[in-house]
Design a protein around this motif. Structure first.
Motif, PDB file in Angstrom:
ATOM      1  N   UNK A 188       8.404  -2.486   3.374  1.00 16.41           N
ATOM      2  CA  UNK A 188       9.307  -3.306   2.550  1.00 16.41           C
ATOM      3  C   UNK A 188      10.109  -4.248   3.438  1.00 16.41           C
ATOM      4  N   UNK A 189      10.626  -3.736   4.541  1.00 18.29           N
ATOM      5  CA  UNK A 189      11.408  -4.582   5.457  1.00 18.29           C
ATOM      6  C   UNK A 189      10.529  -5.671   6.068  1.00 18.29           C
ATOM      7  N   UNK A 190       9.292  -5.333   6.382  1.00 14.42           N
ATOM      8  CA  UNK A 190       8.356  -6.342   6.909  1.00 14.42           C
ATOM      9  C   UNK A 190       8.177  -7.480   5.915  1.00 14.42           C
ATOM     10  N   UNK A 191       7.999  -7.147   4.641  1.00 12.26           N
ATOM     11  CA  UNK A 191       7.805  -8.196   3.643  1.00 12.26           C
ATOM     12  C   UNK A 191       9.051  -9.051   3.478  1.00 12.26           C
ATOM     13  N   UNK A 192      10.203  -8.420   3.488  1.00 13.77           N
ATOM     14  CA  UNK A 192      11.451  -9.193   3.395  1.00 13.77           C
ATOM     15  C   UNK A 192      11.554 -10.152   4.572  1.00 13.77           C
ATOM     16  N   UNK A 193      11.283  -9.654   5.778  1.00 12.88           N
ATOM     17  CA  UNK A 193      11.338 -10.506   6.969  1.00 12.88           C
ATOM     18  C   UNK A 193      10.301 -11.625   6.914  1.00 12.88           C
ATOM     19  N   UNK A 194       9.166 -11.359   6.281  1.00 11.57           N
ATOM     20  CA  UNK A 194       8.099 -12.364   6.191  1.00 11.57           C
ATOM     21  C   UNK A 194       8.452 -13.499   5.241  1.00 11.57           C
ATOM     22  N   UNK A 195       9.467 -13.298   4.407  1.00  9.56           N
ATOM     23  CA  UNK A 195       9.901 -14.364   3.512  1.00  9.56           C
ATOM     24  C   UNK A 195       9.201 -14.395   2.171  1.00  9.56           C
ATOM     25  N   UNK A 196       8.676 -13.253   1.716  1.00  9.87           N
ATOM     26  CA  UNK A 196       7.998 -13.236   0.426  1.00  9.87           C
ATOM     27  C   UNK A 196       8.994 -13.506  -0.696  1.00  9.87           C
ATOM     28  N   UNK A 197       8.460 -13.890  -1.850  1.00  7.36           N
ATOM     29  CA  UNK A 197       9.305 -14.168  -3.013  1.00  7.36           C
ATOM     30  C   UNK A 197       9.647 -12.899  -3.784  1.00  7.36           C
ATOM     31  N   UNK A 198       8.874 -11.871  -3.588  1.00  7.74           N
ATOM     32  CA  UNK A 198       9.062 -10.594  -4.248  1.00  7.74           C
ATOM     33  C   UNK A 198       7.924  -9.694  -3.814  1.00  7.74           C
ATOM     34  N   UNK A 199       7.821  -8.530  -4.417  1.00 10.97           N
ATOM     35  CA  UNK A 199       6.711  -7.644  -4.076  1.00 10.97           C
ATOM     36  C   UNK A 199       6.306  -6.829  -5.288  1.00 10.97           C
ATOM     37  N   UNK A 200       5.157  -6.165  -5.151  1.00 16.93           N
ATOM     38  CA  UNK A 200       4.544  -5.431  -6.250  1.00 16.93           C
ATOM     39  C   UNK A 200       4.222  -4.020  -5.772  1.00 16.93           C
ATOM     40  N   UNK A 201       4.543  -3.022  -6.614  1.00 19.75           N
ATOM     41  CA  UNK A 201       4.215  -1.640  -6.266  1.00 19.75           C
ATOM     42  C   UNK A 201       4.407  -0.755  -7.487  1.00 19.75           C
ATOM     43  N   UNK A 202       3.470   0.211  -7.699  1.00 14.76           N
ATOM     44  CA  UNK A 202       2.181   0.368  -7.045  1.00 14.76           C
ATOM     45  C   UNK A 202       1.088  -0.344  -7.833  1.00 14.76           C
ATOM     46  N   UNK A 203       0.086  -0.846  -7.115  1.00 15.08           N
ATOM     47  CA  UNK A 203      -1.064  -1.475  -7.742  1.00 15.08           C
ATOM     48  C   UNK A 203      -2.343  -0.840  -7.231  1.00 15.08           C
ATOM     49  N   UNK A 204      -3.450  -1.536  -7.459  1.00 13.89           N
ATOM     50  CA  UNK A 204      -4.741  -1.021  -6.980  1.00 13.89           C
ATOM     51  C   UNK A 204      -4.704  -0.851  -5.467  1.00 13.89           C
TER      52      UNK A 204
ATOM     53  N   UNK B  50       1.658 -18.107  -8.818  1.00 14.98           N
ATOM     54  CA  UNK B  50       1.874 -17.235  -7.675  1.00 14.98           C
ATOM     55  C   UNK B  50       0.630 -16.456  -7.332  1.00 14.98           C
ATOM     56  N   UNK B  51       0.783 -15.551  -6.374  1.00 14.35           N
ATOM     57  CA  UNK B  51      -0.325 -14.723  -5.925  1.00 14.35           C
ATOM     58  C   UNK B  51       0.185 -13.334  -5.588  1.00 14.35           C
ATOM     59  N   UNK B  52      -0.656 -12.342  -5.828  1.00 14.38           N
ATOM     60  CA  UNK B  52      -0.353 -10.949  -5.493  1.00 14.38           C
ATOM     61  C   UNK B  52      -1.465 -10.415  -4.593  1.00 14.38           C
ATOM     62  N   UNK B  53      -1.458 -10.819  -3.333  1.00 15.39           N
ATOM     63  CA  UNK B  53      -2.515 -10.377  -2.421  1.00 15.39           C
ATOM     64  C   UNK B  53      -2.187  -9.026  -1.812  1.00 15.39           C
ATOM     65  N   UNK B  54      -3.124  -8.503  -1.030  1.00 17.95           N
ATOM     66  CA  UNK B  54      -2.799  -7.354  -0.189  1.00 17.95           C
ATOM     67  C   UNK B  54      -1.783  -7.804   0.862  1.00 17.95           C
ATOM     68  N   UNK B  55      -1.222  -6.846   1.568  1.00 16.78           N
ATOM     69  CA  UNK B  55      -0.013  -7.071   2.360  1.00 16.78           C
ATOM     70  C   UNK B  55      -0.260  -7.513   3.798  1.00 16.78           C
ATOM     71  N   UNK B  56      -1.463  -7.309   4.335  1.00 17.49           N
ATOM     72  CA  UNK B  56      -1.619  -7.313   5.800  1.00 17.49           C
ATOM     73  C   UNK B  56      -1.364  -8.665   6.466  1.00 17.49           C
TER      74      UNK B  56
ATOM     75  N   UNK C  16       0.843  -1.192   0.000  1.00 16.14           N
ATOM     76  CA  UNK C  16       0.000   0.000   0.000  1.00 16.14           C
ATOM     77  C   UNK C  16       0.881   1.245   0.000  1.00 16.14           C
ATOM     78  N   UNK C  17       0.268   2.375  -0.193  1.00 13.51           N
ATOM     79  CA  UNK C  17       0.978   3.645  -0.045  1.00 13.51           C
ATOM     80  C   UNK C  17       0.574   4.283   1.280  1.00 13.51           C
ATOM     81  N   UNK C  18       1.468   4.316   2.262  1.00 14.79           N
ATOM     82  CA  UNK C  18       1.135   4.991   3.524  1.00 14.79           C
ATOM     83  C   UNK C  18       1.170   6.516   3.330  1.00 14.79           C
ATOM     84  N   UNK C  19       0.222   7.195   3.957  1.00  9.81           N
ATOM     85  CA  UNK C  19       0.196   8.648   3.946  1.00  9.81           C
ATOM     86  C   UNK C  19       0.304   9.163   5.373  1.00  9.81           C
ATOM     87  N   UNK C  20       0.841  10.369   5.503  1.00  6.76           N
ATOM     88  CA  UNK C  20       0.889  10.973   6.835  1.00  6.76           C
ATOM     89  C   UNK C  20      -0.413  11.737   7.113  1.00  6.76           C
ATOM     90  N   UNK C  21      -0.486  12.411   8.249  1.00  2.00           N
ATOM     91  CA  UNK C  21      -1.703  13.090   8.664  1.00  2.00           C
ATOM     92  C   UNK C  21      -2.091  14.228   7.723  1.00  2.00           C
TER      93      UNK C  21
END
Length: 306
Positions: free
Chosen positions: A36-52, A213-219, A18-23
Motif C-alpha cells: 500500500x505504501x509503495x502504491x501511495x509513493x508511486x503516485x497512483x490515483x487509488x487502489x483496488x483490493x481484493x480482485x482476481x 482509468x485502468x486497474x492493472x496488476x501492481x508490479x 495482490x495478497x502476500x502470503x508467508x512461508x
C-alpha cells in the motif's frame, strides 16, 4: 470525502493489490501494508483490493474482511479504495459489500457471476447488492470465464439501465477496446466511466477509446502512473513509448499471472515470500532470467522501494 467526491474519484490508475502470503501460506500483513505504501509513493490515483490479482477466490470471507480493513487502515483516507466484493452467492456479496461500505470504501467492484447466464439473472443479482448499499457506487467487472460471465455489450447496457447504482464498468472481455466503445456509446447517463484491466496489456487502445482509468496488476505501478500522466497531458508518443517498454513484462504476466507479479515484487524487496494459493504456472529459472533482463531494461522507470 463526501459521496459525490468519492464517485468522481474513480479515474486514473487504480492497481489491484495482490495478497502476500508467508512461508506457511498465511496472509502477510506487513508485506500488504508495504505494498500500500509503495502504491501511495508511486503516485497512483487509488487502489483496488481484493480482485482476481489478489487471489480473492482463495481467501476466506474472514480473510477478505480482515485484509480489506488492513488496506483501509494503511490508506487512512488518503486515497480511495475500490473494494472487491465478488462472489457468486448474493448473501456473501451483500455481506462483503456492506462491510466494505461501512468501513469507508469509495466503491465496490463485483465480477459478473459466471453461473448467471441471462440478463435477467444478472439484473436480479446486481439489484440485490445495489439495494443493500444504496450510497456506494458499484463497479461491474466484466471478466471472462471462468471467473466471470464475459457479457456482451448489449447485455451490459441492459444491466446498467436496470441498476443505476452501477456507476462504472471494468471491461476485461476481449476485444476490450471495441466493447468499451459500444458500452460508452449506448450506456445510460448514470454510467460515469469505463475502466480497463487485463494487466494493462491493452491500455493504449482503451485510453484512445475514452477509458477513464485502468486497474492493472501492481508490479509496474509507477510506469502506469507515468503513462497515465502523459495521456492526461496529451503526449501520445510518450504514452506509446512507455507502453512499449512495459510490454515484455506485461506479456509474461499474461501467462504467469500471480507468479510474475510476486516474483517482481519479491525481487524489488516489497514482499517477503512469493507463495501463491491460486493454481497456475510458476516461473522457472529461465523465465526468471527473462524477467530480470526485462526489468533491467526499464530500471530507469522504476522508483527505489522502501
Amino acid at each position: 470525502m463526501n459521496k459525490n467526491d468519492s464517485i468522481a474519484a474513480i479515474s486514473g490508475v487504480f492497481p489491484v493489490l495482490p495478497t502476500p502470503f508467508d512461508e506457511h501460506g498465511k496472509p502477510d500483513v506487513d508485506s500488504l501494508r508495504r505494498l500500500v505504501r509503495y502504491l501511495v509513493d508511486a503516485g497512483v490515483d487509488g487502489m483496488t483490493y481484493p480482485g482476481v490479482a489478489s487471489e480473492f477466490n482463495q481467501l476466506t470471507i474472514e480473510e477478505r474482511l480482515a485484509l480489506t480493513d488492513i488496506v483501509l487502515d494503511e490508506l487512512d483516507g488518503h486515497l480511495p479504495l475500490v473494494a472487491g466484493v465478488s462472489s457468486t452467492d448474493i448473501e456473501k456479496t451483500v455481506q462483503l459489500a456492506q462491510a466494505a461500505a461501512e468501513r469507508g470504501a469509495s466503491a465496490l467492484m463485483i465480477a459478473v457471476p459466471p453461473d448467471r447466464n441471462t440478463a435477467d439473472a444478472q439484473i436480479e443479482f446486481f439489484s440485490a447488492v445495489a439495494r443493500a448499499v444504496p450510497d456506494t457506487p458499484i463497479v461491474l467487472q466484466n471478466v471472462p470465464a471462468p471467473v466471470g460471465a464475459g457479457l456482451d455489450p448489449d447485455v451490459l447496457v441492459a444491466i446498467l439501465n436496470a441498476v443505476p447504482g452501477i456507476r462504472y464498468v471494468k471491461e476485461e472481455t476481449l476485444p476490450s477496446g471495441q466493447r468499451l466503445t459500444v458500452v460508452r456509446r449506448t450506456a445510460p447517463h448514470t454510467l460515469l466511466g469505463v475502466l480497463g484491466g487485463a494487466g494493462g496489456r491493452y491500455i493504449t487502445d482503451e485510453l484512445r477509446r475514452g477509458a477513464c482509468g485502468t486497474m492493472p496488476a501492481i508490479e509496474l505501478a509507477e510506469v502506469h502512473v507515468a503513462l497515465f500522466a502523459a495521456h492526461r497531458a496529451g503526449e501520445t508518443e510518450r504514452v506509446r513509448q512507455l507502453f512499449t517498454r512495459m510490454l515484455p513484462i506485461l506479456n509474461v504476466q499474461a501467462v504467469f499471472r500471480w507468479s510474475l507479479t510476486k516474483y517482481v515484487l519479491h525481487r524489488r524487496g516489497l514482499i517477503r515470500c512469493r507463495l501463491q494459493r491460486a493454481a497456475g504456472p510458476l516461473l522457472d529459472n529461465e523465465d526468471a532470467a527473462d524477467v530480470d533482463a526485462f526489468l533491467h531494461d526499464i530500471e530507469d522507470l522504476l522508483a527505489p522501494c522502501r
